[in-house]
Write an enzyme that holds these catalytic residues in place. Structure first.
Site, short mmCIF file in Angstrom:
data_model
loop_
_atom_site.label_atom_id
_atom_site.label_comp_id
_atom_site.label_asym_id
_atom_site.label_seq_id
_atom_site.Cartn_x
_atom_site.Cartn_y
_atom_site.Cartn_z
N GLY A 8 -24.58 -64.83 77.99
CA GLY A 8 -25.86 -65.03 77.32
C GLY A 8 -27.00 -64.58 78.20
N SER A 9 -28.15 -65.16 78.02
CA SER A 9 -29.34 -64.71 78.72
C SER A 9 -29.33 -65.15 80.18
CB SER A 9 -30.60 -65.28 78.04
OG SER A 9 -30.71 -66.67 78.27
N GLU A 12 -21.98 -64.03 82.59
CA GLU A 12 -22.26 -62.67 82.12
C GLU A 12 -23.63 -62.71 81.45
OE1 GLU A 12 -20.39 -60.14 82.76
OE2 GLU A 12 -18.62 -61.21 83.50
N LEU A 13 -24.64 -62.10 82.11
CA LEU A 13 -26.03 -62.35 81.72
C LEU A 13 -26.71 -61.08 81.22
CD1 LEU A 13 -26.81 -64.75 84.70
CD2 LEU A 13 -25.89 -65.30 82.43
N GLU A 26 -34.93 -56.92 79.14
CA GLU A 26 -33.85 -56.59 78.21
C GLU A 26 -34.38 -56.55 76.79
OE1 GLU A 26 -29.21 -57.75 77.59
OE2 GLU A 26 -30.59 -59.42 77.91
N CYS A 83 -24.94 -55.96 75.67
CA CYS A 83 -25.43 -56.05 77.06
C CYS A 83 -25.35 -54.71 77.77
CB CYS A 83 -24.63 -57.09 77.83
SG CYS A 83 -24.88 -58.78 77.28
#
Length: 480
Positions: free
Chosen positions: A232-233, A252-253, A380, A286
């Site tokens: 996520g963020s 996992e950003l 992002e 992503c």
């Protein structure tokens, strides 16, 4: 099954303790796709208690038996792939073509994890190399499952990003409490049903559908949870890291992935790859291409090649095979992306095509002459737009590529082997692709980022390792 597990189908009741339900709707046309029960804080304790019991059973289940159950689940995922693809498309707005590709990878991903879960090798320790120790002792390492794993997944790949956590965790012998995105829970529930129907013991898998703000802290701070896997963020990942306590984390950003196009590159290849890698899943990936860095000598040629390809992308009904780009996940997200593109133009960049919004659909955009330090490059976007900037030399191109807080993926287009090797060495990203964009992932490969893009690796072999803990064992033939 824990009371808060919510599985769709006639055999399952929506029975979360909160008694609340939520309609899952299509982001494209607002039609109701299904209804799920929403878990509340009172459902966390039963789910974790069930997982604790399930973990005790599952860790004592021989690896070959775990593998048999996972292989059966993989077969069920294959058999149900067409239905799961329809669910993915309906609840996420992803095109049916993309959704079919995602669903078709599910069984193979489970099989990879099933195999890796049987390969928990340790190593022998050369204890006699320690001064004063003879050959009267034997030392070795042993891997064992962490125990209870909390997996928190996003909306953009509701099958694969669930399975990249769920399958390795189960393969390694853990119990899992899964909290999928509230906008795309039906896919997660359909996949969970595959595992349950395959014979997964009671308590080994629970699915809680609910708000991260309501459930998140209760799940990640509980001491019974020994491993958290979150996608996520960056902001939420940082919060989890602050509050989780002493436990293993995989995060996992965010990302703002660059592609560098050097003067000796194949321009047509680069433009075609960017036209694909910047707009798959409406840019909600992503590892989507967000920034392209070109040499001034070829910027015009690159844009001339890219813009017609982007204009040819067909938006529309995600269920139609003629549609090549679907919708964003919500109207609010579409409005945010629309504003970001317009602001880039107001700040001096040139919007060459796209950026218009129709409901949740934003037309794919190419934005040229973007300031590398502007929010449009630095933050992002998670939407269907690519920013193009120029760099006059190698040093400035690499500085731009590395010039954000993120480091998930990158690509470089060049015909020079020396330049490719230099890029591999100098670009700070978890994956570097030569003559392709970062939007490429084999499910078996290690996957994860640097800097603000997180830490820990996914991919079945890497994830199984992350889902286990190592203990050292010393067998003493005599004292000391």
């Amino acid at each position: 099954m824990a009371p808060a597990e919510l599985l769709i189908g006639s055999r399952w009741q929506a029975s979360a303790g909160s008694g609340r339900t939520r309609d899952v709707t299509s982001p494209f046309d607002g039609k109701t796709v299904g209804t799920v029960a929403m878990a509340g804080p009172e459902d966390v304790e039963p789910a974790l208690a069930a997982a604790e019991r399930g973990a005790a059973v599952w860790r004592r289940t021989p690896a070959h038996e775990r593998m048999t159950i996972l292989l059966r689940a993989a077969e069920l995922a294959d058999q149900r792939a067409a239905t799961i693809a329809q669910t993915i498309s309906a609840e996420s707005g992803k095109t049916i073509t993309e959704a079919t590709g995602e669903a078709s990878r599910s069984g193979d991903l489970i099989r990879l994890a099933a195999f890796e879960g049987t390969q928990l090798y340790g190593e022998t320790l050369p204890l006699d190399a320690n001064r004063g120790t003879g050959q009267d002792k034997v030392g070795f390492t042993l891997r064992q499952p962490c125990g209870v794993v909390v997996a928190i997944t996003p909306f953009n790949y509701p099958a694969l990003l669930v399975l990249h956590k769920l399958a390795p965790a189960l393969g390694a012998g853990n119990a899992v409490v899964l909290k999928p995105a509230t906008s795309t829970p039906l896919t997660a529930l359909a996949l969970a049903e595959c595992f349950v129907d395959a014979g997964l013991p009671e308590g080994v898998l629970s699915v809680l559908v609910g708000s991260g703000g309501v459930l998140g802290d209760a799940l990640v701070t509980d001491p019974r949870v020994r491993k958290i896997s979150f996608t996520g963020s960056t902001g939420v990942g940082e919060h989890i890291a602050r509050v989780a306590g002493v436990k293993k984390l995989s995060l996992e950003l965010g990302a703002s992935c660059p592609v560098v196009v050097l003067p000796d590159a194949d321009i047509e290849l680069a433009a075609g790859a960017v036209a694909l890698g910047g707009y798959v899943n409406a840019g909600q990936v992503c590892i989507s291409v967000q920034r392209v860095i070109t040499h001034p000598d070829i910027t015009g040629d690159f844009l001339d090649a890219l813009v017609p390809k982007v204009k040819a992308i067909r938006t529309g009904d995600p269920s139609s095979p003629d549609t090549t780009m679907g919708s964003l996940i919500t109207t609010a997200e579409a409005e945010r992306v629309e504003r970001a593109i317009a602001q880039a133009g107001a700040d001096g960049a040139r919007v060459l095509t796209g950026g218009e919004r129709d409901g949740t659909v934003v037309s794919p955009a190419v934005v040229a002459d973007v300031d590398p330090n502007s929010p449009f490059s630095q933050q992002e976007l998670f939407g269907p737009a690519v920013a193009v900037s120029s760099a006059a030399d190698w040093e400035s191109a690499i500085a731009q590529a590395n010039g954000t807080a993120y480091g998930l993926g990158a690509g470089i287009f060049t015909s020079d082997i020396a330049g490719a090797v230099r890029a591999i060495r100098e670009i700070d990203a978890g994956s570097v692709h030569i003559n392709w964009t970062p939007l490429w992932r084999a499910d078996l490969m290690p996957y994860g980022g640097l800097k603000g893009s997180g830490y820990g690796k996914e991919g079945p072999r890497a994830a199984v390792s992350e889902m286990t803990e190592v203990k050292t064992v010393v067998l003493h033939g005599r004292p000391w």
